[in-house]
Design a protein around this motif. Structure first.
Motif, short mmCIF file in Angstrom:
data_model
loop_
_atom_site.label_atom_id
_atom_site.label_comp_id
_atom_site.label_asym_id
_atom_site.label_seq_id
_atom_site.Cartn_x
_atom_site.Cartn_y
_atom_site.Cartn_z
N UNK A 54 -50.56 4.53 43.34
CA UNK A 54 -50.32 4.94 44.29
C UNK A 54 -50.47 6.92 44.76
N UNK A 55 -51.93 6.18 44.96
CA UNK A 55 -52.03 8.33 46.30
C UNK A 55 -52.28 8.25 47.37
N UNK A 74 -39.13 -3.75 52.19
CA UNK A 74 -40.39 -3.70 52.80
C UNK A 74 -39.91 -3.68 54.77
N UNK A 75 -38.79 -4.68 54.85
CA UNK A 75 -38.16 -4.75 56.18
C UNK A 75 -37.73 -3.22 56.69
N UNK A 87 -49.45 -3.42 51.52
CA UNK A 87 -49.42 -2.54 49.94
C UNK A 87 -48.86 -3.00 49.95
N UNK A 88 -49.40 -2.53 48.24
CA UNK A 88 -48.36 -2.93 47.37
C UNK A 88 -47.15 -2.02 46.57
N UNK A 94 -43.86 5.02 47.29
CA UNK A 94 -44.29 5.68 47.74
C UNK A 94 -44.18 6.17 49.30
N UNK A 95 -44.55 5.16 49.78
CA UNK A 95 -44.05 4.81 51.49
C UNK A 95 -42.74 5.48 51.80
N UNK A 96 -41.46 4.75 50.98
CA UNK A 96 -40.13 5.81 50.53
C UNK A 96 -39.97 6.56 51.11
#
Length: 135
Positions: A54-55, A74-75, A87-88, A94-96
């Motif tokens: 993921x980039x 996700x929640x 999002x995979x 990566x978002x976290x």
């Protein structure tokens, strides 16, 4: 079984022979070798399925293994006001990371290894599950 190996090469070009040696050392962990590099960092993963890093925003995340409870994560991100549609798993992680920093780790369950490259600071972060089940 799979595995991740890599290095940071701050002086000059990444030595291809060294990266190939790392890949060969992991050959028993999977027939498929996947390579990723950016700036001075290089990673190789051996597995039966390969990997898709993921980039986002100058950060790259590579994950190996199984992260359980990804829907719970996700929640939590949705409750924090972040968009997660489409999002995979690696992108969610990566978002976290971007949202909580290193504090995202206690929320993860499973057997995994994660590498995160931050190009702005030339920093490579490497994590593994709390029991060390994945190398």
């Amino acid at each position: 079984m799979a595995g991740i190996a890599g290095g940071i090469y701050f002086s000059g070009e990444r030595p291809r022979g060294e990266i190939r040696r790392l890949s060969n050392a992991l050959a028993h962990r999977g027939e498929q070798a996947s390579f990723w590099s950016a700036g001075p960092a290089a990673l190789v993963q051996r597995s039966s399925s390969g990997f898709e890093p993921a980039e986002v925003n100058g950060r790259t995340l590579v994950v190996d293994g199984r992260v359980h409870g990804i829907q719970d994560l996700r929640q939590q991100l949705i409750r924090a006001g972040l968009e997660t549609t489409g999002l995979r798993e690696s992108e969610l992680l990566l978002l976290a990371w971007e949202h909580w920093g290193v504090d995202f780790l206690p929320q993860l369950e499973g057997d995994f290894a994660i590498a995160i490259w931050e190009s702005a600071s030339n920093t490579l972060w490497i994590f593994r599950d709390r029991f060390g089940a994945k190398p």
